[in-house]
Design a protein around this motif. Structure first.
Motif, mmCIF file in Angstrom:
data_model
loop_
_atom_site.group_PDB
_atom_site.id
_atom_site.type_symbol
_atom_site.label_atom_id
_atom_site.label_comp_id
_atom_site.label_asym_id
_atom_site.label_seq_id
_atom_site.Cartn_x
_atom_site.Cartn_y
_atom_site.Cartn_z
ATOM 1 N N GLY A 106 -38.726 -30.728 39.062
ATOM 2 C CA GLY A 106 -39.515 -29.683 39.707
ATOM 3 C C GLY A 106 -38.916 -28.307 39.504
ATOM 4 N N ALA A 107 -37.590 -28.201 39.645
ATOM 5 C CA ALA A 107 -36.930 -26.911 39.432
ATOM 6 C C ALA A 107 -37.075 -26.456 37.989
ATOM 7 N N ALA A 108 -36.958 -27.378 37.043
ATOM 8 C CA ALA A 108 -37.109 -27.024 35.629
ATOM 9 C C ALA A 108 -38.517 -26.534 35.341
ATOM 10 N N ILE A 181 -39.204 -26.918 24.500
ATOM 11 C CA ILE A 181 -40.197 -25.847 24.366
ATOM 12 C C ILE A 181 -39.717 -24.529 24.944
ATOM 13 N N ALA A 182 -38.538 -24.513 25.591
ATOM 14 C CA ALA A 182 -38.057 -23.303 26.263
ATOM 15 C C ALA A 182 -37.552 -22.284 25.261
ATOM 16 N N LEU A 187 -33.649 -21.330 28.445
ATOM 17 C CA LEU A 187 -32.505 -22.205 28.206
ATOM 18 C C LEU A 187 -31.273 -21.719 28.958
ATOM 19 N N ARG A 188 -31.078 -20.402 29.024
ATOM 20 C CA ARG A 188 -29.942 -19.879 29.782
ATOM 21 C C ARG A 188 -30.072 -20.229 31.259
ATOM 22 N N ASP A 189 -31.286 -20.091 31.786
ATOM 23 C CA ASP A 189 -31.497 -20.438 33.190
ATOM 24 C C ASP A 189 -31.301 -21.926 33.438
ATOM 25 N N LEU A 190 -31.829 -22.736 32.528
ATOM 26 C CA LEU A 190 -31.703 -24.179 32.682
ATOM 27 C C LEU A 190 -30.254 -24.638 32.581
ATOM 28 N N SER A 191 -29.491 -23.977 31.727
ATOM 29 C CA SER A 191 -28.103 -24.398 31.512
ATOM 30 C C SER A 191 -27.218 -24.146 32.729
ATOM 31 N N LEU A 192 -27.639 -23.265 33.657
ATOM 32 C CA LEU A 192 -26.847 -22.980 34.846
ATOM 33 C C LEU A 192 -26.738 -24.187 35.765
ATOM 34 N N TRP A 193 -27.747 -25.050 35.719
ATOM 35 C CA TRP A 193 -27.733 -26.151 36.669
ATOM 36 C C TRP A 193 -28.000 -27.511 36.041
ATOM 37 N N SER A 194 -28.204 -27.591 34.735
ATOM 38 C CA SER A 194 -28.589 -28.863 34.115
ATOM 39 C C SER A 194 -27.534 -29.946 34.318
ATOM 40 N N MET A 195 -26.255 -29.567 34.291
ATOM 41 C CA MET A 195 -25.186 -30.544 34.529
ATOM 42 C C MET A 195 -24.463 -30.277 35.842
ATOM 43 N N GLY A 196 -24.997 -29.399 36.642
ATOM 44 C CA GLY A 196 -24.373 -29.059 37.915
ATOM 45 C C GLY A 196 -23.346 -27.969 37.760
ATOM 46 N N SER A 197 -23.640 -26.810 38.275
ATOM 47 C CA SER A 197 -22.709 -25.691 38.164
ATOM 48 C C SER A 197 -22.886 -24.760 39.349
ATOM 49 N N LEU A 198 -21.777 -24.206 39.802
ATOM 50 C CA LEU A 198 -21.795 -23.241 40.895
ATOM 51 C C LEU A 198 -21.405 -21.857 40.419
ATOM 52 N N ALA A 199 -21.416 -21.675 39.089
ATOM 53 C CA ALA A 199 -20.985 -20.403 38.527
ATOM 54 C C ALA A 199 -21.944 -19.267 38.852
ATOM 55 N N GLY A 200 -23.200 -19.581 39.093
ATOM 56 C CA GLY A 200 -24.181 -18.524 39.369
ATOM 57 C C GLY A 200 -24.378 -18.243 40.838
ATOM 58 N N ALA A 201 -23.357 -18.447 41.646
ATOM 59 C CA ALA A 201 -23.484 -18.258 43.096
ATOM 60 C C ALA A 201 -23.798 -16.809 43.434
ATOM 61 N N LYS A 202 -24.795 -16.617 44.291
ATOM 62 C CA LYS A 202 -25.191 -15.294 44.760
ATOM 63 C C LYS A 202 -25.376 -15.349 46.266
ATOM 64 N N SER A 266 -27.718 -25.255 42.578
ATOM 65 C CA SER A 266 -26.510 -25.676 41.867
ATOM 66 C C SER A 266 -26.742 -26.728 40.802
ATOM 67 N N GLY A 267 -27.967 -27.167 40.612
ATOM 68 C CA GLY A 267 -28.221 -28.210 39.639
ATOM 69 C C GLY A 267 -27.968 -29.589 40.216
ATOM 70 N N MET A 268 -27.890 -30.560 39.317
ATOM 71 C CA MET A 268 -27.726 -31.952 39.739
ATOM 72 C C MET A 268 -26.249 -32.276 39.927
ATOM 73 N N ILE A 269 -25.857 -32.396 41.179
ATOM 74 C CA ILE A 269 -24.495 -32.786 41.530
ATOM 75 C C ILE A 269 -24.594 -34.130 42.238
ATOM 76 N N GLY A 270 -24.213 -35.175 41.559
ATOM 77 C CA GLY A 270 -24.425 -36.509 42.079
ATOM 78 C C GLY A 270 -23.226 -37.077 42.813
ATOM 79 N N PHE A 271 -23.485 -38.156 43.526
ATOM 80 C CA PHE A 271 -22.487 -39.037 44.130
ATOM 81 C C PHE A 271 -21.811 -38.469 45.374
ATOM 82 N N ILE A 272 -21.996 -37.191 45.714
ATOM 83 C CA ILE A 272 -21.443 -36.694 46.973
ATOM 84 C C ILE A 272 -22.085 -37.441 48.148
ATOM 85 N N GLY A 273 -23.397 -37.598 48.088
ATOM 86 C CA GLY A 273 -24.109 -38.302 49.147
ATOM 87 C C GLY A 273 -23.851 -39.784 49.188
ATOM 88 N N LEU A 274 -23.229 -40.339 48.163
ATOM 89 C CA LEU A 274 -22.868 -41.759 48.155
ATOM 90 C C LEU A 274 -21.458 -41.972 48.680
#
Length: 345
Positions: A106-108, A181-182, A187-202, A266-274
């Motif tokens: 949905g975010a993508a 198709i991007a 692609l720059r926007d997608l790359s911020l969170w595709s593997m999970g990243s907090l670098a773009g914190a605002k 922040s993108g997809m950050i898995g396993f914290i909830g597990l």
């Protein structure tokens, strides 16, 4: 059993102090070496003698990132604890059953559809388009998994896991197509969170995450006794006067909202909830009145530590934090699966 043998307030104070120390230490970690004393001076003394670039790094890059990291970790841990309580199984987690993947799709979609508006109206993207689309993706996925996994005999974790695999695969294919198709900006926007990243914190994202965390915690904590009753079984909870189906729908949608917002930030950050709720039950037992606040603190602590590790392990390059949490969580999930195999086969 640690928290059972130590007063809860003392234990929570100790964990809170540890979180503060880790957060302060996190502000000093990065490609630029900044001492703890300089970091504290930058935060506590507005009129300090530090170089302008040090104040900029501390106040505009590392401090927002650390705060967002703690908020995201707490939200994911809370959502995981509630989902495991609803389904009465420690294997239930937003990422494993496909909720995070649906929210990511949905975010993508929002990033691609509204990319032309992102430069002119960044607030629209941060507070409307991406979170709303991520919430819708997460909510639809959650409802689908719930419908597939729930029958007249209760909830089947096996079907939930299989549905999560299928939904994650479909969402991955959809995200891959959107990447194909991007254009460069997308692609720059997608790359911020595709593997999970907090670098773009605002700060705008921090405000959204803080409001989300407070709202979710208040609602979830009010339902702590109902979640405790659900641990006995759905029929037993109904006999105690709890509207089980209404409660499930409410908490499932709120969980999807929380996961959707974290994915959008922040993108997809898995396993914290597990990992975190299971660790909380090992430490303090299954009572959600204790488990929920404990999970929030532990989630913030784990994700902050994982983010620090992601910044130093390949310095000056940065490893996506989603990879770090997967390295921690995947073996833990296999361990839980091995423990549960006699129950789900």
């Amino acid at each position: 059993m640690l928290l059972r043998s130590v007063p809860l307030k003392t234990s929570m104070l100790g964990l809170g102090a540890t979180l503060v120390f880790v957060a302060l230490f996190s502000i000093t970690v990065g490609p630029m070496n900044i001492s703890l004393a300089d970091s504290a001076a930058s935060l506590l003394q507005p009129n300090n003698d530090l170089a302008p670039h040090i104040n900029l790094v501390i106040q505009e890059i590392r401090l927002p990132r650390t705060i967002l990291c703690m908020l995201i970790g707490a939200i994911l841990a809370l959502c995981g604890a509630v989902m495991q309580g609803l389904f009465r199984n420690p294997l239930a987690e937003p990422g494993i059953i496909g909720v995070s993947a649906g929210a990511a799709l949905g975010a993508a979609l929002a990033i691609v559809l509204f990319s032309e508006l992102s430069l002119q109206y960044p607030a629209f993207m941060n507070f409307a388009a991406v979170p709303v689309f991520a919430f819708l993706g997460g909510a639809l996925t959650t409802l689908l998994v719930y419908k597939l996994g729930t029958g007249k005999f209760g909830t089947s974790v096996t079907i939930m896991l299989l549905a999560g695999v299928a939904i994650s695969a479909l969402s991955g294919a959809g995200i891959g197509f959107l990447n194909f198709i991007a254009d460069d900006q997308m692609l720059r926007d997608l790359s911020l969170w595709s593997m999970g990243s907090l670098a773009g914190a605002k700060w705008s994202g921090i405000l959204l995450a803080a409001v989300t965390l407070v709202g979710l915690f208040v609602v979830f904590y009010r339902q702590a006794m109902s979640l405790n009753a659900l641990l006995l079984g759905e029929s037993e909870a109904q006999h105690l006067g709890i509207p089980v189906q209404k409660l499930k729908r409410k908490l499932i949608l709120l969980t999807a909202a929380g996961v959707g917002i974290t994915v959008s930030l922040s993108g997809m950050i898995g396993f914290i909830g597990l990992v975190i709720p299971h660790l909380g039950r090992m430490l303090a037992g299954p009572d959600h009145r204790v488990l929920l606040p404990l999970s929030a603190v532990l989630g913030a602590l784990l994700l902050t530590a994982a983010d620090m590790f992601s910044r130093v392990v390949l310095a000056p390059a940065e490893l996506p934090v989603g990879i770090v949490t997967a390295i921690i969580g995947a073996p833990f999930f296999l361990y839980l699966l091995f423990q549960q195999k006699g129950r789900i086969l």
